[in-house]
Every structure is written in structure tokens, then in C-alpha cells.
Motif scaffolding. Sequence first.
Motif, PDB file in Angstrom:
ATOM      1  N   ARG A 220       7.694  -0.130  15.096  1.00 28.91           N
ATOM      2  CA  ARG A 220       7.934   1.210  15.634  1.00 28.91           C
ATOM      3  C   ARG A 220       6.856   2.215  15.243  1.00 28.91           C
ATOM      4  O   ARG A 220       6.868   3.342  15.725  1.00 28.91           O
ATOM      5  N   TYR A 221       5.903   1.816  14.390  1.00 29.34           N
ATOM      6  CA  TYR A 221       4.875   2.744  13.927  1.00 29.34           C
ATOM      7  C   TYR A 221       3.482   2.302  14.334  1.00 29.34           C
ATOM      8  O   TYR A 221       3.119   1.141  14.159  1.00 29.34           O
TER       9      TYR A 221
ATOM     10  N   VAL B 159       0.846  -1.190   0.000  1.00 32.20           N
ATOM     11  CA  VAL B 159       0.000   0.000   0.000  1.00 32.20           C
ATOM     12  C   VAL B 159       0.884   1.243   0.000  1.00 32.20           C
ATOM     13  O   VAL B 159       0.723   2.151  -0.825  1.00 32.20           O
ATOM     14  N   VAL B 160       1.838   1.278   0.923  1.00 29.33           N
ATOM     15  CA  VAL B 160       2.723   2.440   1.046  1.00 29.33           C
ATOM     16  C   VAL B 160       3.579   2.605  -0.205  1.00 29.33           C
ATOM     17  O   VAL B 160       3.759   3.722  -0.707  1.00 29.33           O
TER      18      VAL B 160
ATOM     19  N   ALA C 138      12.842   6.732   0.910  1.00 35.10           N
ATOM     20  CA  ALA C 138      11.817   6.839   1.951  1.00 35.10           C
ATOM     21  C   ALA C 138      11.245   5.465   2.275  1.00 35.10           C
ATOM     22  O   ALA C 138      11.053   5.129   3.451  1.00 35.10           O
ATOM     23  N   LEU C 139      10.994   4.650   1.271  1.00 32.81           N
ATOM     24  CA  LEU C 139      10.468   3.306   1.506  1.00 32.81           C
ATOM     25  C   LEU C 139      11.450   2.460   2.316  1.00 32.81           C
ATOM     26  O   LEU C 139      11.053   1.749   3.239  1.00 32.81           O
TER      27      LEU C 139
ATOM     28  N   LEU D  68       2.098   6.244  10.918  1.00 35.72           N
ATOM     29  CA  LEU D  68       2.603   5.850   9.601  1.00 35.72           C
ATOM     30  C   LEU D  68       1.777   6.506   8.493  1.00 35.72           C
ATOM     31  O   LEU D  68       2.335   6.978   7.502  1.00 35.72           O
ATOM     32  N   ALA D  69       0.472   6.561   8.651  1.00 41.37           N
ATOM     33  CA  ALA D  69      -0.375   7.216   7.646  1.00 41.37           C
ATOM     34  C   ALA D  69      -0.001   8.690   7.507  1.00 41.37           C
ATOM     35  O   ALA D  69       0.118   9.215   6.392  1.00 41.37           O
ATOM     36  N   ALA D  70       0.201   9.377   8.623  1.00 38.98           N
ATOM     37  CA  ALA D  70       0.583  10.789   8.578  1.00 38.98           C
ATOM     38  C   ALA D  70       1.958  10.956   7.932  1.00 38.98           C
ATOM     39  O   ALA D  70       2.177  11.882   7.141  1.00 38.98           O
ATOM     40  N   LEU D  71       2.870  10.053   8.242  1.00 40.90           N
ATOM     41  CA  LEU D  71       4.210  10.118   7.672  1.00 40.90           C
ATOM     42  C   LEU D  71       4.179   9.898   6.161  1.00 40.90           C
ATOM     43  O   LEU D  71       4.840  10.622   5.404  1.00 40.90           O
TER      44      LEU D  71
END
Length: 192
Positions: free
Chosen positions: A149-150, A84-85, A186-187, A155-158
Motif C-alpha cells: 500500500r506504500y 530500516v524503519v 506506529a511500526l 513511506l519515507a515521508a510518513l
Amino acid sequence: MPGGRPRSFDADTALDRALEVFWRHGYEGASLADLTAAMGINKPSLYAAFGNKEELFGKVLARYLDGPGGYAAAALDAPTGREVVERLIRGAVDLTAGEHTPHGCLCVNSVHACGPDARTVRQDAIAVRKAGEAALRRRLEQATDLPSRYEPATLAALVHTISDGIAVQAAAGRSRDELRQIGEAALRALWD
């Protein structure tokens, strides 16, 4: 009572052209003269078919989300949180630094480049951004592969912050290849 003259233009084509003008120039930077020239219509036809400039922008924003920005909703269907990310970040690069589209993001530009007279337009763009982040958070809450850690909300906001940054960098002229490298970095930072 007769209904008036039939339209002498295709409304979908006119909306696509208005989308490009707003995307390229932002809400406030897009003049009615720019819009009518691109759409191939006069002001009375614009008002009759689409309402005022603010109403036209609302229609364009919906078209953007269903069209070029539709990658974001489609990404939520990926089987894992990581995918997804990945799809969101790579999609942000492809959309905002595309060869055949204006650089940047219609929503990001509208949030940052609207003055007090365009408060409603700014609020609409913010609402779209918040809804997208909330949808991503809900999807990440279902994922079983998130880095420990998220929290899903963080994580969604990041991810939205990274996507917004990509859009700003694209609008500032950073190349698609550079943005792809940044997106891949970033990934790796998020999941490694």
C-alpha cells in the motif's frame, strides 16, 4: 608574521557544549551569553574560532548529524526495509527522549522555532530534513519487503512525520516509555 595566540580551549569540547545549548534552547533561544558561558570562552574567541552565531550553528548542526543524529544514516544499512524503519523510529525515541540529552530534536526545533531573522538557519535545518527523507526514499526503493500500500516516497515521508512527531512529543515532556509504546504502535500500523 606571527599567527596570533594559540587557543586556550578545546574546540571539540566547545562545539559539544554549544550543541547542547542549541539543542536545549533552539537557535533563537540560545543567546551569545549562554553559548560563551557553556563553551567556556569569550565572544572574541567564539568569533575567531567559529564565526558568528549562524556559522557556529552550522558547525553544530554538522556535529549533531555525525554524532547524536548519526543513528539515522546508520539505520539505512539495515538489511530490510522494515528494519530500516524500525531503527529510525526507535532511534528517534532514544535520541529525543534520552536520559542524558535534551529532549526533542535539534533540527525539528530549528525548523519550527526560527523567526525571519534566522531564515538561513531554518533553511539549513529544512535542507537537512529533506536530505534525510530523500536518502530514506532511495533506500526504500531498494527494499523488497515494503507493504504494497506504500510507495517508497510516501513511506519515507510518513516515517519522517512520525519521527518529527516523536521529537515534538519528547520536547513537550512525554516520557521515553510512552514514546516507545507510540513508536511500536506506529511500526505495527505501518507493517501489519
